[in-house]
Design an enzyme around this catalytic site. Structure first.
Site: not given
Ligand code: IVH
Length: 682
Positions: A129, A131, A133, A240, A328, A422, A425, A440, A445
């Site tokens: 999946e 991740k 942000d 998720y 990451k 400014c 102007c 300004c 302007c």
């Molecule tokens: S699973 C026990 N799935 O990443 C499993 N986390 O660094 C719980 N996050 O605290 C997390 N996308 O806030 C999971 N597809 C995803 C995610 C995800 C973002 C975040 C989440 C977690 C953090 C961990």
């Protein structure tokens, strides 16, 4: 008058100690604010912050001459949210272990195999999946109804942000029928690049706080004390994971995601079930090259063992599951040099410093500029021409300067000073109390006019296609257009005097200008570029006032009385229309054939036809606007006052005189839940 008498009558004089202490407090508070708002990583507790603020306030009250215009005590919105109710999680919210290389992923698989007693030949099925942000949340649904939600906090207890969560349109209030009696649904609240740019752009114009990246903006918006502020920001969500659940029977993670979708919970579509680790590595590499094309930020890939039976066998260690890991991607930070700092003038006259950088590639895009937001920000980071800086780009977002590498600063460098005039102007600039921006004040302007025009013709405002930045700049520079109304009297001959303008393009642009006369009122209001007025407030004002004339003649009290329009916004609108020049622009717009009206939202059913609803008191489960839209969608009407004609009064908490009036007139009174049940049944 002898001096002693004078001092006796006014406040006591501050000694050097007091002045130094005030400065130190201001510095500490600014730092705390920056950590809280820009990085969402506070270093001091809320209580400690409050104590600093209290001490500074007392000092400034005792010695008024110590108050500076940029003191944190003078800023609106400077106060940090200090109190949310605790939100205990039924099942703890875990975090994830990180992998920083493909080798780390291989090591993780080997460890899992050992624990499961599996040989190297037996494949393990994974699910990959993205991740997201953003900010992790847990949402509780009871019998399919959203009952509340909280942040992760320490994993055991988070903060109760239910009221803010209720303002998020992407979160369903009800799950579909086969939902279990109780479930803690977990996921990530995030903000798209587009919304991030919108709210930061507005904040820059209005002197508000800007966020460093979409993650902080999402986290900051979720932790707003005032849910109405959260409501103005478009937050999104992907779910998720699961915490506690009564009556759930998911076979695997993929099953969970599909079930969530069926229940109406948004899940991220970019998932892949992988038969072995090689397929996982392919997914990670593929998204490494594609993640910039997403409309939101991701910072990696979460790899999970798909089977819930295997997940249970693997279990967890301290606060992380053994069955999942977060790969990451490397941070997108690069060093470069500041070649120049220039100051732009925005449509409301706001001066924004911009750093011009030696062009460098960051995550596949050449970066040559970074915004420095405002005077405070430039001073806080102390960015100077000639400095080597670390810049960062997250997704499609405008790059920002993370920090200056002071060890590489040239000896002869000097702090950057914002101009006192400014740059367009030469009118002396002003800084209003409580604002971080310089402005300004000159209404004519050319740079300001140019920006106003750009805003007016832009896609979300009047959407006049073909009229690009360069044309607009020339129209303003040549004095052919002095305000937005002048656009409507431009002739083809005038257009043809512009550089790179041919007959065909001129004809097309003129037709598009003509076509824009029928735009709905909300777009026109937005296009005027009144301070504090974004798309959403334009929509609200258009619905309430119906015509520009009515909006222009509304008093501050009328405006502030409109739901979701605050006093600052109301004052800004009134100030705009009180300015004779703006009055003139409106008259010209009308004379040129622009008489916009609000487009009533088309009813989707006539189940409530002819019925007037009055909402009063505080609604807990929806915004008043949403409630009114629901009524309109069903063919009914929302009204502000109770009369014999009123069909129903919906009374929230602390409902006062309107409720009493309804009782007196015998108008039926509904609770919020009764109202919801009623419209749900229609
Ligand atoms: S699973 C026990 N799935 O990443 C499993 N986390 O660094 C719980 N996050 O605290 C997390 N996308 O806030 C999971 N597809 C995803 C995610 C995800 C973002 C975040 C989440 C977690 C953090 C961990």
């Amino acid at each position: 008058m002898p001096e002693t008498e004078l001092t006796a009558q006014t406040a006591p004089r501050a000694d050097t100690d007091a002045a130094e202490r005030a400065e130190a407090l201001r510095a500490q508070i600014r730092r705390a604010n920056a950590l809280y708002y820009q990085r969402d990583a506070p270093e001091i507790s809320d209580a400690a912050y409050d104590a600093l603020m209290r001490e500074l306030k007392t000092l400034e009250e005792t010695y008024p001459e110590l108050v500076t215009a940029d003191s944190p005590t003078q800023k609106v919105g400077a106060e940090v949210v200090t109190t949310f109710q605790p939100y205990p999680h039924r099942v703890g919210m875990l975090s994830l272990d990180n992998a920083f290389s493909l080798d780390d992923l291989k090591t993780w698989e080997e460890r899992s195999r050992r624990r499961l007693g599996m040989d190297a030949e037996t494949p393990i099925e994974y699910i990959c999946e993205l991740k997201i942000d953003g900010s992790a949340v847990s949402l509780t649904y009871e019998n399919g109804v959203f009952a509340g939600g909280g942040t992760r906090g320490n994993g055991e207890v988070g903060e109760d942000i239910t009221l803010n969560l209720r303002t998020i349109a992407a979160l369903p209030r009800h799950l579909s029928e086969d939902a279990p009696p109780l479930i803690e649904v977990r996921g990530e609240i995030f903000m798209s690049h587009q919304e991030f740019a919108r709210i930061n752009g507005e904040a820059e114009e209005t002197g508000g706080r800007t966020f460093a990246n979409p993650r902080n903006a999402a986290a900051g918006s979720l932790r707003q004390k005032d849910p109405q502020i959260t409501a103005t920001r478009k937050l999104d969500v992907f779910l998720y994971a699961v915490g506690a659940c009564e009556g759930c029977d998911f076979a695997n993670q993929y099953d969970l995601l599909q079930t969530y979708e069926r229940w109406g919970l948004a899940t991220n579509p970019n998932v892949r079930v992988c038969g072995n680790l090689d397929e996982v590595l392919t997914f990670v590499e593929e998204w490494g090259g594609r993640k910039e094309s997403l409309p939101y930020d991701i910072d990696g890939v979460v790899v999970k063992v798909n089977s819930f039976a295997l997940q249970r066998e693997l279990g967890q260690v301290s606060r992380s599951p053994r069955w999942a890991i977060a790969y990451k991607y490397p941070a997108l930070q690069v060093r470069t040099k500041v070649e120049a700092i220039e100051v732009n003038v925005g449509r409301t006259g706001a001066l924004t410093p911009v750093a011009f950088l030696t062009p460098v590639p960051v995550a596949g895009v050449i970066v040559s500029r970074a915004t420095l937001h405002n005077e405070d920000e430039i001073r806080r980071k102390d960015v100077r021409v000639g400095d080597t800086v670390v810049i960062q780009r997250a997704g499609e977002v405008i790059p920002e300067i993370v920090e200056v590498v002071t060890s590489e600063r040239p000896e002869d460098s000097a702090p950057f000073a914002m101009p006192t005039e400014c740059p367009s102007c030469q009118t002396p600039v002003e800084r209003r109390e409580g604002e971080a921006v310089l402005r300004c004040p000159n209404p004519t302007c050319p740079q300001k006019i140019r920006q106003q025009l750009e805003h007016f013709v832009s896609r979300n405002a009047m959407d006049i296609e073909g009229l690009g930045e360069r044309h607009v700049a020339q129209l303003a520079q040549l004095g052919l257009v002095r305000d937005v109304a002048d656009l409507y009297t431009l002739t083809k001959e005038q257009f043809l005097t512009l550089e790179r303008m041919g007959d065909k393009l001129a004809t097309k642009i003129l037709a598009n200008i003509e076509g824009s006369k029928t735009r709905p009122l909300a777009r026109v209001i937005f296009g005027l570029g009144i301070r504090h007025i974004g798309e959403r407030s334009s929509e609200i004002l258009a619905q309430r006032f119906g015509t520009l004339d009515k909006l222009a003649s509304a008093s501050v009290d009328d405006l502030a009385g409109v739901f979701e329009i605050g006093r600052t916004t109301a004052e800004s609108i009134a100030e705009y229309f009180a300015d004779a020049r703006n009055g003139e622009t409106l008259r010209k717009l009308e004379a040129n054939g622009l008489r916009p009206e609000a487009h009533a939202s088309a009813p989707q059913s006539d189940a409530l036809a002819g019925k007037a609803f009055v909402f009063t008191g505080t609604l807990a489960k929806m915004t008043r606007e949403n409630a009114e839209t629901t009524v309109k969608r069903l063919g009914g009407r929302a009204s502000g006052s109770v009369s014999k004609q009123t069909a129903y009064v919906v009374a929230g908490e602390n409902a006062g005189s309107k409720r009493a009036k309804a009782q007196e007139l015998g108008v039926p009174i509904l609770t919020e839940d009764e109202f919801i049940a009623m419209v749900d049944a229609l």
